[in-house]
Design an enzyme around this catalytic site. Structure first.
Site, PDB file in Angstrom:
ATOM      1  N   TYR A   1       0.832  -1.215   0.000  1.00  0.00           N
ATOM      2  CA  TYR A   1       0.000   0.000   0.000  1.00  0.00           C
ATOM      3  C   TYR A   1       0.863   1.260   0.000  1.00  0.00           C
ATOM      4  CZ  TYR A   1      -3.017   3.759   1.534  1.00  0.00           C
ATOM      5  OH  TYR A   1      -3.667   4.978   1.619  1.00  0.00           O
TER       6      TYR A   1
ATOM      7  N   LYS B   1       1.211   4.365  -2.863  1.00  0.00           N
ATOM      8  CA  LYS B   1       0.979   5.786  -2.597  1.00  0.00           C
ATOM      9  C   LYS B   1       2.233   6.620  -2.877  1.00  0.00           C
ATOM     10  CE  LYS B   1      -3.331   5.738  -1.722  1.00  0.00           C
ATOM     11  NZ  LYS B   1      -4.282   6.426  -2.627  1.00  0.00           N
TER      12      LYS B   1
END
Length: 260
Positions: free
Chosen positions: A148, A152
């Protein structure tokens, strides 16, 4: 005719709040998500005066993005809120690879594909606004959120590069970079036994308002919340290894019990 906006990840959280802000600002809306809940958000936006259409589709796939783009029916998009995203907690070696692929495809592949489709039209018209939901997670190696945080980091970087490419086109790109926010994110990411999953978080409405205002002002980015601003400043000077160790204390399974 009202202005027209597309909002992805609109069924809850930051996306829901962005949709309501856009409706109150005089935008008709096309709302998309891969989870139920769009009907409720659509009714709230209609009560604010917007004409609203919804699409439940998997925006991790090219077909899902094509469905969304087709649902606009050729109408010029004034604002794109590229907000769809998924998290994934726990140790990387324990994660199911199908879930890993879905996070990457949603957060990066589908997002970039949709932005390219819409941005091309905006550039041709010489106007438009794009708000991309990044994260302060992109500033640090995410132990127990490795995939994750990596997605990002890509999105944060991509938004600044795209903004520079489009600087003379009439199209603005703004990156919204929140910290932990009160949404369904941590439950869906299986992180409710972690410190970050159980601690007090920022209000999704406040985060959305700051992002919306930054976009309307044509700013390049906004980090929401003073605590998050401090974290990103520190992250720019601390060694990556130190940041990974710090992140582990927040995201490792079982850390929620250490607060009690």
């Amino acid at each position: 005719m009202n202005k027209f906006a597309i909002v992805t990840g609109a069924s809850s959280g930051i996306g829901r709040e962005l949709a309501l802000l856009a409706a109150r600002d005089g935008h008709d809306l096309l709302l998309a998500a891969d989870t139920p809940g769009l009907g409720t958000v659509a009714e709230l936006c209609r009560a604010a005066g917007a004409r609203v259409e919804t699409l439940e589709a998997d925006l991790a796939t090219q077909d899902g993005v094509d469905q969304l783009y087709a649902a606009a029916r050729g109408r010029a998009v004034d604002v794109l809120f590229a907000n769809a995203g998924h998290g994934l907690g726990r140790a990387f070696v324990e994660q199911d690879f199908d879930e890993i692929q879905h996070v990457i495809a949603t957060n990066i592949t589908g997002t970039v594909y949709l932005i390219q489709q819409v941005a091309r039209d905006m550039v041709e018209l010489g106007k438009g606004r794009i708000l991309i939901t990044g994260s302060i997670a992109g500033f640090m190696p995410g132990s127990f959120q490795a995939v994750y945080n990596g997605t990002k980091a890509f999105i944060d970087s991509f938004s600044f590069a795209l903004r520079n490419e489009l600087k003379d086109s009439g199209v603005t790109v703004t990156c919204l970079m929140p910290g932990a926010t009160e949404t369904e994110f941590f439950r869906r990411a299986d992180m409710m036994d972690t410190k970050v999953g159980t601690e007090k978080k920022d209000d999704a409405g406040d985060v959305a308002r700051q992002g919306f205002q930054a976009m309307m002002d044509g700013e390049s980015d906004v980090v929401t919340g003073m605590k998050n601003k401090i974290q990103t400043t520190v992250a720019n000077v601390r060694p990556a290894e130190t940041l990974a160790k710090q992140h582990r204390k927040m995201a490792e399974p079982g850390t929620a019990e250490e607060q009690r």
